[in-house]
Write a protein that holds these residues in place. Structure first.
Motif, PDB file in Angstrom:
ATOM      1  N   TRP A  25      12.446 -34.391  26.842  1.00 52.92           N
ATOM      2  CA  TRP A  25      11.509 -34.134  25.749  1.00 52.92           C
ATOM      3  C   TRP A  25      10.105 -33.840  26.270  1.00 52.92           C
ATOM      4  O   TRP A  25       9.413 -32.949  25.776  1.00 52.92           O
ATOM      5  N   MET A  26       9.667 -34.572  27.302  1.00 53.26           N
ATOM      6  CA  MET A  26       8.333 -34.361  27.867  1.00 53.26           C
ATOM      7  C   MET A  26       8.200 -32.960  28.454  1.00 53.26           C
ATOM      8  O   MET A  26       7.161 -32.310  28.314  1.00 53.26           O
ATOM      9  N   VAL A  27       9.244 -32.500  29.124  1.00 53.66           N
ATOM     10  CA  VAL A  27       9.224 -31.148  29.693  1.00 53.66           C
ATOM     11  C   VAL A  27       9.065 -30.113  28.587  1.00 53.66           C
ATOM     12  O   VAL A  27       8.269 -29.177  28.686  1.00 53.66           O
ATOM     13  N   HIS A  28       9.828 -30.309  27.506  1.00 50.84           N
ATOM     14  CA  HIS A  28       9.768 -29.376  26.384  1.00 50.84           C
ATOM     15  C   HIS A  28       8.399 -29.424  25.705  1.00 50.84           C
ATOM     16  O   HIS A  28       7.821 -28.380  25.374  1.00 50.84           O
ATOM     17  N   ALA A  29       7.869 -30.623  25.504  1.00 48.83           N
ATOM     18  CA  ALA A  29       6.572 -30.784  24.845  1.00 48.83           C
ATOM     19  C   ALA A  29       5.449 -30.174  25.690  1.00 48.83           C
ATOM     20  O   ALA A  29       4.550 -29.506  25.156  1.00 48.83           O
ATOM     21  N   LYS A 119      20.182 -16.679  20.799  1.00 44.33           N
ATOM     22  CA  LYS A 119      20.661 -17.695  21.732  1.00 44.33           C
ATOM     23  C   LYS A 119      19.666 -17.851  22.877  1.00 44.33           C
ATOM     24  O   LYS A 119      19.283 -16.872  23.518  1.00 44.33           O
ATOM     25  N   SER A 120      19.263 -19.098  23.120  1.00 42.55           N
ATOM     26  CA  SER A 120      18.294 -19.350  24.185  1.00 42.55           C
ATOM     27  C   SER A 120      18.989 -19.365  25.539  1.00 42.55           C
ATOM     28  O   SER A 120      20.169 -19.692  25.645  1.00 42.55           O
ATOM     29  N   LYS A 121      18.233 -19.015  26.560  1.00 44.46           N
ATOM     30  CA  LYS A 121      18.769 -19.080  27.919  1.00 44.46           C
ATOM     31  C   LYS A 121      18.917 -20.530  28.347  1.00 44.46           C
ATOM     32  O   LYS A 121      19.876 -20.931  28.965  1.00 44.46           O
ATOM     33  N   GLU A 122      17.918 -21.332  27.985  1.00 43.13           N
ATOM     34  CA  GLU A 122      17.946 -22.779  28.190  1.00 43.13           C
ATOM     35  C   GLU A 122      16.868 -23.362  27.292  1.00 43.13           C
ATOM     36  O   GLU A 122      16.082 -22.631  26.698  1.00 43.13           O
ATOM     37  N   ASN A 123      16.793 -24.673  27.203  1.00 45.73           N
ATOM     38  CA  ASN A 123      15.820 -25.301  26.321  1.00 45.73           C
ATOM     39  C   ASN A 123      14.400 -24.833  26.625  1.00 45.73           C
ATOM     40  O   ASN A 123      13.923 -24.942  27.760  1.00 45.73           O
ATOM     41  N   GLY A 124      13.750 -24.292  25.592  1.00 48.85           N
ATOM     42  CA  GLY A 124      12.367 -23.856  25.747  1.00 48.85           C
ATOM     43  C   GLY A 124      12.204 -22.445  26.245  1.00 48.85           C
ATOM     44  O   GLY A 124      11.084 -21.941  26.316  1.00 48.85           O
TER      45      GLY A 124
END
Length: 204
Positions: A25-29, A119-124
């Protein structure tokens, strides 16, 4: 932290990366805030350049006072603008958080039948022609990883820059380009030590 993430230098004094779920979550935020910070820093600098050149642009700290755009139906009210932005952002953020919880889930065709382009490649990191028309996420994997590294490093710099813009205005009441122009015009008397705020015990 083991150096596998973009921008991972092993610096984590608060131990925020000790829990894998919290780290995710921190990486995404951080990534989302970094992108907003880059947009914000660009906006601050462009409007400051326009204001300094006398083009009628408001400085970033005056932008909220500028009149809202006129339409054929008259001026927008702040309430109308806020409600419209809330609804649009709510929809986009819901799609983003749903994709965060279940990567690739937003390419199910529920929105106008769009599948692969949602479709995302990966999260974010959205992929597809809609969110990556230039194809940064496609092709050479090593280059893609380099793009990720460059993005987060520049995003962190932008977050610090925005903090600096705020502190600069609090100290001088001016925008960054005007402060730079003042410093270049008289570099010995226009510095952070002479504004009377940054180093309060120094009086010039």
């Amino acid at each position: 932290l083991d150096g596998t993430l973009a921008g991972d230098y092993g610096f984590d004094p608060l131990g925020l990366g000790s829990d894998p779920e919290i780290l995710k979550w921190m990486v995404h935020a951080e990534l989302q805030n970094a992108r907003w910070a880059m947009l914000g820093a660009t906006g601050v600098l462009l409007t400051s350049v326009g204001s300094t050149l006398g083009l009628g642009f408001p400085e970033w700290f005056e932008a909220g006072k500028a009149p809202l755009p006129n339409t054929v139906h008259g001026s927008w009210s702040l309430g109308t603008l806020t409600a419209t932005m809330f609804l649009l952002f709510h929809w986009v953020e819901q799609k983003r958080i749903m994709d965060f919880r279940k990567p690739g889930s937003q390419g199910d065709g529920s929105f106008f039948g769009i599948t692969d382009d949602f479709k995302s490649k990966e999260n974010g990191y959205p992929g597809g022609k809609l969110f990556d028309p230039i194809g940064f996420s496609r092709g050479d994997e090593a280059l893609y990883q380099k793009y990720k590294q460059n993005e987060i490093v520049n995003g962190r710099l932008a977050m610090v820059a925005n903090l600096g813009f705020w502190a600069q205005y609090a100290a001088t009441g001016k925008g960054p380009i005007q402060n730079l122009a003042d410093h270049l015009a008289d570099p010995y008397h226009n510095t952070f030590t002479t504004n009377g705020v940054s180093v309060p015990f120094l009086n010039y």
